[in-house]
Design an enzyme around this catalytic site. Structure first.
Site, PDB file in Angstrom:
ATOM      1  N   GLU A 171      -2.396  -0.100   1.577  1.00  0.00           N
ATOM      2  CA  GLU A 171      -1.271  -0.213   0.644  1.00  0.00           C
ATOM      3  C   GLU A 171      -1.562  -1.239  -0.447  1.00  0.00           C
ATOM      4  O   GLU A 171      -1.179  -1.047  -1.598  1.00  0.00           O
ATOM      5  CB  GLU A 171       0.028  -0.547   1.370  1.00  0.00           C
ATOM      6  CG  GLU A 171       1.195  -0.560   0.408  1.00  0.00           C
ATOM      7  CD  GLU A 171       2.538  -0.248   1.037  1.00  0.00           C
ATOM      8  OE1 GLU A 171       3.525  -0.254   0.290  1.00  0.00           O
ATOM      9  OE2 GLU A 171       2.606   0.008   2.251  1.00  0.00           O
ATOM     10  N   THR A 172      -2.241  -2.296  -0.093  1.00  0.00           N
ATOM     11  CA  THR A 172      -2.604  -3.313  -1.086  1.00  0.00           C
ATOM     12  C   THR A 172      -3.480  -2.718  -2.177  1.00  0.00           C
ATOM     13  O   THR A 172      -3.203  -2.871  -3.371  1.00  0.00           O
ATOM     14  CB  THR A 172      -3.339  -4.484  -0.406  1.00  0.00           C
ATOM     15  OG1 THR A 172      -2.450  -5.110   0.519  1.00  0.00           O
ATOM     16  CG2 THR A 172      -3.832  -5.498  -1.429  1.00  0.00           C
TER      17      THR A 172
END
Length: 137
Positions: free
Chosen positions: A60-61
């Protein structure tokens, strides 16, 4: 490389964030691709394996960072869906995630993120969709 440095300079500080606690380092950043690393140590579950949630955070980062570059100034990328399939375990070393754009629209973006171990073995395949919205001051 200067594009990556410019893109990273435009991001807010990670001091005191989950990214800092997990040791995530973004090493390449553009709208269509982001690459980052994370140590296995400190990001394991009780049995000593890389935690699946840690792989999801890395995915997700990276996808969110790339989406933010695509969004541009005055807009924000917010994750709205994340799925991850875990293929194998890692007990040590550093893992590398590579986010590759699947769709770069004006309001939605999607990325496939592959997390690999130091030997290039796929540990996780994730897919992230972000909505691009107007940033609020």
């Amino acid at each position: 490389m200067s594009d990556t440095l410019d893109a990273l300079a435009a991001m807010p500080s990670t001091a005191g964030t989950l990214l800092a606690r997990m040791g995530i380092e973004v090493v390449e950043l553009a709208a269509d691709r982001a690459v980052g690393t994370m140590p296995v140590a400190g990001n394991t579950q009780p049995f000593g394996l890389l935690h699946g949630g840690a792989s999801a955070v890395l995915a997700e980062t990276l996808g969110s960072y790339a989406a933010q570059v695509h969004a541009g100034p005055g807009r924000a990328a917010v994750g709205i869906e994340l799925s991850a399939t875990h293929h194998r375990a890692a007990r040590s070393g550093t893992v590398t995630g590579t986010a590759t754009a699947l769709h770069l629209g004006s309001t939605l973006v999607s990325y496939q993120v592959v997390v690999e171990d130091e030997d290039g073995r796929r540990l996780c395949t994730a897919r992230l969709t972000c909505m691009l919205i107007d940033a609020r001051a």
